[in-house]
Design an enzyme around this catalytic site. Structure first.
Site, short mmCIF file in Angstrom:
data_model
loop_
_atom_site.label_atom_id
_atom_site.label_comp_id
_atom_site.label_asym_id
_atom_site.label_seq_id
_atom_site.Cartn_x
_atom_site.Cartn_y
_atom_site.Cartn_z
N ASP A 173 0.84 -1.19 0.00
CA ASP A 173 0.00 0.00 0.00
C ASP A 173 0.89 1.25 0.00
OD1 ASP A 173 -2.87 0.92 0.38
OD2 ASP A 173 -1.89 2.01 2.01
N HIS A 186 -4.02 14.75 -9.43
CA HIS A 186 -4.17 13.36 -9.85
C HIS A 186 -3.17 12.94 -10.93
CE1 HIS A 186 -7.98 13.54 -7.58
NE2 HIS A 186 -7.71 12.26 -7.39
N ARG A 206 12.69 -13.83 -10.29
CA ARG A 206 12.44 -15.05 -11.06
C ARG A 206 11.20 -14.85 -11.92
NH1 ARG A 206 11.30 -18.69 -6.13
NH2 ARG A 206 9.74 -17.04 -6.07
N GLU A 217 -4.20 2.43 -4.90
CA GLU A 217 -2.76 2.51 -4.62
C GLU A 217 -2.27 1.21 -3.99
OE1 GLU A 217 -5.15 4.10 -3.06
OE2 GLU A 217 -4.68 4.52 -0.95
N ARG A 237 13.59 -5.07 0.85
CA ARG A 237 14.27 -4.39 -0.25
C ARG A 237 13.28 -3.53 -1.04
NH1 ARG A 237 16.72 -6.61 -5.83
NH2 ARG A 237 17.21 -4.51 -6.60
#
Ligand SMILES: [Mg+2]
Length: 304
Positions: A173, A186, A206, A217, A237
């Site tokens: 999120d 926007h 992969r 979102e 990460r």
């Protein structure tokens, strides 16, 4: 890069017919000639040709039997088939079409007409593939959409159940995104979502890893056969990579740049597990992550 020619499997028990058709089409297509039904089924599965031109009258296995077998196999069901045959009655044609052939050409045929029909069918198939592909992509970000996510989630979940593999899923999120839209407009919001989507997509390692725009979102990450620690490291990460974009967000209540919250879980599903319980669990973990924002929370899932 040269475009690959469409591959056509030509099936006929008579060498003369095979050669004639192959010569007719060889300039425009990648041709594989086959003389019997059994080989056709094997080659169809291994080559996945763009089209099969199928004779009806053949010893051992006739064309009708071949198309029935092709349509019964999920791997070859979608390969278009056209019949090219000396059987020229309306009844034969009706039978061929009712078995799923896209076209029915009877011998003797006019070479130019066969060429044109083959070309038409391949264009139609190409168009259909394109429409299917577009229907699975999110219009704004270009990554897979909710529909693609639903399909992928179910098939990967089933695969994990069958193979007894770990299965990791995360919901993402964008923090205080409504405030971002209110502050920057926007158009800027759309651009920010695109950057987040492309970044998440870029760091997938992969080919089985998958990111989709879930809606608004929110994004979803499917990480099949990825154990707990790898999945946890991956989403940590992901949070850092979004921070590294350093997109200004002065209205954010956590940092002055765009950040994300991620909640995820690893399960080792069996047939006793319910996918909806798992996704519900991941939802709860996302809420947990959102209590402080700009962080990821990872968990084990056990069937309640
Ligand atoms: Mg024949």
């Amino acid at each position: 890069m040269a475009e690959e020619k469409p591959r056509i499997l030509i099936v006929d028990d008579e060498t003369f017919n095979l050669q004639f058709l192959a010569e007719l089409l060889i300039n425009d297509y990648d041709i594989s000639p086959v003389k019997d039904g059994k080989k056709t089924l094997n080659l169809a599965e291994s080559l996945l040709p763009d089209l099969i031109i199928l004779d009806v009258v053949m010893p051992d296995m006739d064309g009708y039997t071949v198309i029935r077998a092709l349509k019964a196999n999920p791997k070859t069901r979608h390969i278009p088939v056209i019949f090219l045959t000396s059987l020229d009655s309306d009844k034969d044609e009706e039978k061929g079409l009712s078995l799923g052939a896209l076209d029915y050409i009877s011998k003797p045929f006019h070479p130019a007409i066969v060429k044109a029909r083959v070309n038409n069918i391949l264009e139609l198939v190409q168009h259909r593939k394109l429409v299917e592909k577009v229907a699975m992509l999110d219009g704004l970000t270009g990554i897979p959409n909710r529909r693609a996510y639903d399909d992928r989630l179910l098939s990967e979940w089933k695969r994990a159940c069958r193979n007894g593999e770990p299965f990791s899923l995360a919901f993402v999120d964008v923090d205080f995104f409504k405030l971002y839209n209110d502050t920057y407009g926007h158009a800027a919001g759309d651009l920010a979502l695109k950057k987040v989507a492309l970044t998440l997509n870029r760091i997938l390692k992969r080919s089985s890893d998958f990111v989709a725009r879930y809606g608004g979102e929110e994004f979803a990450l499917i990480l099949p056969n990825m154990p707990f620690q790898d999945a946890q490291a991956f989403v940590e990460r992901a949070c850092r990579e979004i921070c590294n974009l350093a997109m200004e967000h002065k209205a954010s209540k956590v940092e002055k740049i765009i950040t994300i919250s991620i909640g995820g879980a690893t399960a080792t599903p069996t047939l006793n597990h319910h996918l909806a319980d798992f996704t519900g669990h991941v939802d709860k973990i996302l809420y947990l992550a959102k209590e402080t924002r700009n962080r990821s929370v990872w968990s084990y899932f056990r069937q309640p």
